[in-house]
Design a protein around this motif. Structure first.
Motif, short mmCIF file in Angstrom:
data_model
loop_
_atom_site.label_atom_id
_atom_site.label_comp_id
_atom_site.label_asym_id
_atom_site.label_seq_id
_atom_site.Cartn_x
_atom_site.Cartn_y
_atom_site.Cartn_z
N ILE A 95 0.82 -1.21 0.00
CA ILE A 95 0.00 0.00 0.00
C ILE A 95 0.86 1.26 0.00
CG2 ILE A 95 -1.96 -1.08 1.18
CD1 ILE A 95 -0.89 0.27 3.78
N THR A 96 0.22 2.35 -0.39
CA THR A 96 0.80 3.68 -0.25
C THR A 96 -0.15 4.48 0.64
OG1 THR A 96 1.82 3.61 -2.43
CG2 THR A 96 1.51 5.78 -1.44
N ALA A 97 0.34 5.01 1.74
CA ALA A 97 -0.52 5.70 2.71
C ALA A 97 0.08 7.05 3.06
CB ALA A 97 -0.69 4.85 3.96
N MET A 131 -8.76 17.02 7.68
CA MET A 131 -7.61 16.12 7.72
C MET A 131 -8.09 14.70 7.46
SD MET A 131 -5.60 17.68 11.05
CE MET A 131 -7.08 17.77 12.09
N GLY A 132 -7.22 13.89 6.88
CA GLY A 132 -7.61 12.52 6.60
C GLY A 132 -6.42 11.64 6.32
N TYR A 133 -6.69 10.35 6.24
CA TYR A 133 -5.67 9.32 6.00
C TYR A 133 -6.04 8.63 4.69
CZ TYR A 133 -2.78 5.16 7.12
OH TYR A 133 -1.87 4.15 7.13
N LEU A 134 -5.22 8.83 3.66
CA LEU A 134 -5.50 8.32 2.32
C LEU A 134 -4.60 7.13 2.03
CD1 LEU A 134 -7.09 8.97 -0.36
CD2 LEU A 134 -5.02 10.15 -1.11
N VAL A 135 -5.22 6.03 1.62
CA VAL A 135 -4.48 4.79 1.35
C VAL A 135 -4.92 4.23 0.01
CG1 VAL A 135 -3.68 2.63 2.36
CG2 VAL A 135 -4.74 4.35 3.84
N LEU A 159 -10.17 6.62 1.93
CA LEU A 159 -9.89 7.84 2.68
C LEU A 159 -10.66 7.79 4.00
CD1 LEU A 159 -8.81 10.67 3.14
CD2 LEU A 159 -10.68 11.57 1.71
N ALA A 160 -9.92 7.83 5.09
CA ALA A 160 -10.53 7.91 6.42
C ALA A 160 -10.43 9.35 6.90
CB ALA A 160 -9.82 6.97 7.38
N PRO A 161 -11.51 10.11 6.81
CA PRO A 161 -11.47 11.51 7.24
C PRO A 161 -11.46 11.61 8.77
CG PRO A 161 -13.37 11.03 5.83
CD PRO A 161 -12.84 9.74 6.31
N ASP A 162 -10.92 12.69 9.27
CA ASP A 162 -11.03 13.01 10.69
C ASP A 162 -12.16 14.02 10.83
OD1 ASP A 162 -10.84 13.69 13.33
OD2 ASP A 162 -8.66 13.94 13.32
N PHE A 163 -13.33 13.57 11.22
CA PHE A 163 -14.47 14.48 11.32
C PHE A 163 -14.39 15.38 12.54
CE2 PHE A 163 -16.16 11.54 8.18
CZ PHE A 163 -16.76 12.44 7.29
N LEU A 164 -13.33 15.21 13.33
CA LEU A 164 -13.05 16.16 14.41
C LEU A 164 -12.10 17.26 13.95
CD1 LEU A 164 -12.81 13.74 17.47
CD2 LEU A 164 -14.47 15.58 17.14
N SER A 165 -11.83 17.32 12.65
CA SER A 165 -10.96 18.37 12.12
C SER A 165 -11.41 19.78 12.52
CB SER A 165 -10.88 18.26 10.59
OG SER A 165 -10.24 17.07 10.21
#
Length: 292
Positions: free
Chosen positions: A66-68, A81-85, A125-131
């Protein structure tokens, strides 16, 4: 060797009330102490009920497949903000999936779920909804408190913005689904109501959308529920009736004998591997059918 404390359904129900309803930590510990028989037993049981981030990685962060990366993108009036993989070395455009976290925010477990989704052939994409509040706190209790203070309308708009961001991303084919867990399952349902361009929605033990809003849903839905989750399951019948009445495409699965959060492998007392594996298989098949 000391025997492992016995976890009862009453203990799990008390933890659910503490993490999702009105029971505060002091009242929860008092109830758990009575159920366990002593303060020492209660203290030993709490980590088994709670999520343990040390157990979060089924897929290592540096897995070569993977690329993250941590990213930022435009949300509703501010930066998300989020985590894209994504799968490594894949040049063709792939379907995309939003991975929506529980009421603990974007924690190691949800990041791991995003990596698992990437290994299934999706841009995840795992977003941070506490952004809007500065991002997820490492303190789980604080993160839950922050979730409760979010503006619901803005949160839904940030979910819509996330779908739009993924649809326009160079690595995707433009087709975007959402998968949400617990609080995130409820948001997945709300996203389906509020974004006619969502291509598929999956909710794990999430609060149902308002029956009066169901007519707005365009995406096919896959809804997973835990048989022992009386709190969330109380809304299933009304949701089913509304979806059927509006002619929507949906599938409901109830996994008997398992608890809320059965998919969360970091929660020793509530995780059920058999149910989790079956629900995941169904989820991946559903997303591939609707997003490819």
């Amino acid at each position: 060797m000391q025997d492992q404390p016995k976890i009862t359904q009453a203990m799990i129900d008390a933890y659910d009330e503490y993490t999702h309803l009105t029971l505060d930590r002091r009242a929860f510990m008092s109830r758990l102490t009575k159920l366990a028989g002593s303060g020492a037993a209660a203290a030993a049981i709490v980590p088994m009920l709670a999520a343990n981030s040390a157990r979060a990685a089924m897929v290592a962060e540096d897995d070569a497949r993977i690329t993250a990366e941590d990213i930022t993108y435009a949300g509703d009036g501010g930066e998300m903000m989020g985590y894209l993989v994504r799968p490594a070395g894949v040049e063709r455009k792939l379907p995309a999936v939003i991975v929506i976290h529980e009421n603990r925010g974007l924690n190691p477990h949800i990041r791991d779920v995003a990596r698992r989704m990437a290994l299934e052939g999706f841009v995840a994409l795992a977003p941070d909804f506490l952004s809007p509040s500065g991002g997820t706190s490492e303190d789980e209790d604080r993160a839950r408190e922050m979730i409760g203070q979010l503006d619901g309308g803005q949160t839904v708009r940030n979910a819509v913005a996330t779908r739009a961001f993924l649809a326009g991303h160079d690595a995707t084919n433009g087709n975007v689904g959402a998968i949400g867990f617990c609080w995130g399952g409820g948001l997945a349902n709300e996203l389906a109501v509020n974004d006619p361009e969502l291509d598929a929605g999956v909710a794990y033990y999430g609060r149902q959308a308002d029956a009066g809003e169901v007519s707005k849903i365009e995406a096919p839905l896959l809804l997973h529920y835990a048989g022992l989750d009386e709190r969330v399951n109380a809304g299933i019948d009304a949701y089913r009736t509304a979806l059927e009445g509006a002619g929507k495409t949906f599938t409901i699965h109830v996994y008997e004998g398992v608890n809320h959060a059965f998919n969360n492998d970091t929660s020793e007392a509530r995780y059920d591997k058999e149910a989790a594996d079956l629900a995941w298989q169904r989820t991946v098949t559903f997303l591939k059918e609707n997003l490819s």
